[in-house]
Design a protein around this motif. Structure first.
Motif, PDB file in Angstrom:
ATOM      1  N   PHE A 112       0.841  -1.195   0.000  1.00  0.00           N
ATOM      2  CA  PHE A 112       0.000   0.000   0.000  1.00  0.00           C
ATOM      3  C   PHE A 112       0.877   1.245   0.000  1.00  0.00           C
ATOM      4  N   GLU A 113       0.475   2.246  -0.793  1.00  0.00           N
ATOM      5  CA  GLU A 113       1.217   3.504  -0.855  1.00  0.00           C
ATOM      6  C   GLU A 113       0.250   4.634  -1.173  1.00  0.00           C
ATOM      7  N   LEU A 114       0.505   5.816  -0.615  1.00  0.00           N
ATOM      8  CA  LEU A 114      -0.300   6.998  -0.933  1.00  0.00           C
ATOM      9  C   LEU A 114       0.475   7.873  -1.904  1.00  0.00           C
ATOM     10  N   ASP A 115      -0.235   8.476  -2.843  1.00  0.00           N
ATOM     11  CA  ASP A 115       0.396   9.321  -3.849  1.00  0.00           C
ATOM     12  C   ASP A 115      -0.505  10.504  -4.126  1.00  0.00           C
ATOM     13  N   GLU A 116       0.100  11.690  -4.320  1.00  0.00           N
ATOM     14  CA  GLU A 116      -0.666  12.876  -4.705  1.00  0.00           C
ATOM     15  C   GLU A 116      -0.349  13.203  -6.148  1.00  0.00           C
ATOM     16  N   ARG A 117      -1.394  13.476  -6.913  1.00  0.00           N
ATOM     17  CA  ARG A 117      -1.223  13.765  -8.338  1.00  0.00           C
ATOM     18  C   ARG A 117      -1.887  15.090  -8.674  1.00  0.00           C
ATOM     19  N   LEU A 118      -1.220  15.835  -9.541  1.00  0.00           N
ATOM     20  CA  LEU A 118      -1.747  17.115 -10.006  1.00  0.00           C
ATOM     21  C   LEU A 118      -2.943  16.844 -10.918  1.00  0.00           C
ATOM     22  N   ILE A 119      -4.089  17.454 -10.578  1.00  0.00           N
ATOM     23  CA  ILE A 119      -5.275  17.232 -11.412  1.00  0.00           C
ATOM     24  C   ILE A 119      -5.780  18.510 -12.075  1.00  0.00           C
ATOM     25  N   ASN A 120      -5.348  19.691 -11.565  1.00  0.00           N
ATOM     26  CA  ASN A 120      -5.877  20.928 -12.147  1.00  0.00           C
ATOM     27  C   ASN A 120      -4.936  22.090 -11.833  1.00  0.00           C
ATOM     28  N   LYS A 121      -4.822  23.026 -12.799  1.00  0.00           N
ATOM     29  CA  LYS A 121      -4.115  24.298 -12.606  1.00  0.00           C
ATOM     30  C   LYS A 121      -5.047  25.391 -13.113  1.00  0.00           C
ATOM     31  N   GLU A 122      -5.209  26.444 -12.314  1.00  0.00           N
ATOM     32  CA  GLU A 122      -6.029  27.568 -12.765  1.00  0.00           C
ATOM     33  C   GLU A 122      -5.536  28.859 -12.118  1.00  0.00           C
ATOM     34  N   ARG A 149      -4.772  15.691  -5.881  1.00  0.00           N
ATOM     35  CA  ARG A 149      -5.670  14.708  -5.265  1.00  0.00           C
ATOM     36  C   ARG A 149      -4.841  13.517  -4.780  1.00  0.00           C
ATOM     37  N   GLU A 150      -5.250  12.983  -3.632  1.00  0.00           N
ATOM     38  CA  GLU A 150      -4.546  11.837  -3.062  1.00  0.00           C
ATOM     39  C   GLU A 150      -5.135  10.534  -3.612  1.00  0.00           C
ATOM     40  N   TYR A 151      -4.243   9.604  -3.934  1.00  0.00           N
ATOM     41  CA  TYR A 151      -4.653   8.303  -4.467  1.00  0.00           C
ATOM     42  C   TYR A 151      -4.005   7.198  -3.635  1.00  0.00           C
ATOM     43  N   GLU A 152      -4.747   6.101  -3.465  1.00  0.00           N
ATOM     44  CA  GLU A 152      -4.198   4.896  -2.845  1.00  0.00           C
ATOM     45  C   GLU A 152      -3.674   4.011  -3.961  1.00  0.00           C
ATOM     46  N   LEU A 153      -2.396   3.644  -3.881  1.00  0.00           N
ATOM     47  CA  LEU A 153      -1.799   2.762  -4.876  1.00  0.00           C
ATOM     48  C   LEU A 153      -1.549   1.408  -4.231  1.00  0.00           C
ATOM     49  N   TYR A 154      -1.948   0.354  -4.913  1.00  0.00           N
ATOM     50  CA  TYR A 154      -1.694  -1.009  -4.455  1.00  0.00           C
ATOM     51  C   TYR A 154      -0.758  -1.669  -5.466  1.00  0.00           C
ATOM     52  N   LYS A 155       0.401  -2.119  -4.964  1.00  0.00           N
ATOM     53  CA  LYS A 155       1.428  -2.694  -5.837  1.00  0.00           C
ATOM     54  C   LYS A 155       1.703  -4.134  -5.441  1.00  0.00           C
ATOM     55  N   SER A 211     -10.786  11.108  -1.008  1.00  0.00           N
ATOM     56  CA  SER A 211     -11.486  12.391  -0.975  1.00  0.00           C
ATOM     57  C   SER A 211     -10.592  13.517  -0.455  1.00  0.00           C
ATOM     58  N   ASN A 212      -9.290  13.274  -0.347  1.00  0.00           N
ATOM     59  CA  ASN A 212      -8.369  14.297   0.145  1.00  0.00           C
ATOM     60  C   ASN A 212      -7.781  15.093  -1.017  1.00  0.00           C
ATOM     61  N   TYR A 213      -7.908  16.416  -0.910  1.00  0.00           N
ATOM     62  CA  TYR A 213      -7.355  17.325  -1.902  1.00  0.00           C
ATOM     63  C   TYR A 213      -6.413  18.292  -1.215  1.00  0.00           C
ATOM     64  N   ASN A 214      -5.349  18.697  -1.913  1.00  0.00           N
ATOM     65  CA  ASN A 214      -4.447  19.749  -1.445  1.00  0.00           C
ATOM     66  C   ASN A 214      -4.396  20.832  -2.504  1.00  0.00           C
ATOM     67  N   TYR A 215      -4.421  22.076  -2.041  1.00  0.00           N
ATOM     68  CA  TYR A 215      -4.384  23.221  -2.940  1.00  0.00           C
ATOM     69  C   TYR A 215      -3.142  24.031  -2.620  1.00  0.00           C
ATOM     70  N   ILE A 216      -2.329  24.287  -3.646  1.00  0.00           N
ATOM     71  CA  ILE A 216      -1.123  25.098  -3.484  1.00  0.00           C
ATOM     72  C   ILE A 216      -1.319  26.351  -4.322  1.00  0.00           C
ATOM     73  N   ARG A 217      -1.075  27.520  -3.673  1.00  0.00           N
ATOM     74  CA  ARG A 217      -1.329  28.796  -4.305  1.00  0.00           C
ATOM     75  C   ARG A 217       0.001  29.528  -4.506  1.00  0.00           C
ATOM     76  N   TYR A 218       0.253  30.006  -5.728  1.00  0.00           N
ATOM     77  CA  TYR A 218       1.447  30.764  -6.051  1.00  0.00           C
ATOM     78  C   TYR A 218       1.045  32.146  -6.542  1.00  0.00           C
ATOM     79  N   LYS A 219       1.665  33.193  -6.011  1.00  0.00           N
ATOM     80  CA  LYS A 219       1.407  34.566  -6.461  1.00  0.00           C
ATOM     81  C   LYS A 219       2.062  34.776  -7.821  1.00  0.00           C
ATOM     82  N   ILE A 220       1.312  35.332  -8.764  1.00  0.00           N
ATOM     83  CA  ILE A 220       1.828  35.604 -10.111  1.00  0.00           C
ATOM     84  C   ILE A 220       2.243  37.079 -10.158  1.00  0.00           C
ATOM     85  N   TYR A 221       3.545  37.309 -10.401  1.00  0.00           N
ATOM     86  CA  TYR A 221       4.061  38.670 -10.521  1.00  0.00           C
ATOM     87  C   TYR A 221       4.302  38.971 -11.994  1.00  0.00           C
ATOM     88  N   ASN A 222       3.805  40.108 -12.474  1.00  0.00           N
ATOM     89  CA  ASN A 222       3.994  40.494 -13.883  1.00  0.00           C
ATOM     90  C   ASN A 222       5.119  41.460 -14.020  1.00  0.00           C
TER      91      ASN A 222
END
Length: 115
Positions: A64-74, A85-91, A104-115
């Motif tokens: 059993f292993e937990l993995d987070e994968r990028l699902i969206n950028k906006e 989003r967190e995924y359970e991996l069975y190997k 059902s676990n999500y993580n959101y990372i926010r980056y400031k955009i400087y122009n």
């Protein structure tokens, strides 16, 4: 005349401490006389499971292993928001992914955009 019986405070302390010490000692014995269990490990004292298992499950346990994968950028209000989003991996033992289950676990990372 009524006689008053003086009961010393030591007697009250003994009345409280004796049952407490007895209960605590039996609790501590149960803690120290058990072996720690790790995920996927069966207890030595455990009887046969109530549910029937298939032969495949008995032959090869999955890792059993937990993995987070990028699902969206906006872009929202001058910030780049990445959604993971967190995924359970069975190997299997060779490392090949057998099953992927989204949680059902999500993580959101926010980056400031400087122009």
């Amino acid at each position: 005349m009524k006689k008053r019986v003086k009961i010393s405070p030591i007697f009250f302390l003994l009345m409280l401490m004796v049952p407490t010490l007895y209960l605590e000692s039996s609790y501590l014995d149960s803690l120290y006389n058990t072996e720690p269990l790790f995920i996927g490990q069966e207890s030595v004292n455990e009887s046969e499971p109530a549910m029937a298992e298939s032969k495949e499950q008995k032959e090869e346990p999955l890792l059993f292993e937990l993995d987070e994968r990028l699902i969206n950028k906006e872009v929202i209000d001058g910030y780049l928001v990445e959604t993971y989003r967190e995924y359970e991996l069975y190997k299997d033992k060779s490392g090949k992914v057998i099953k992927v289950i989204p949680t059902s676990n999500y993580n959101y990372i926010r980056y400031k955009i400087y122009n």
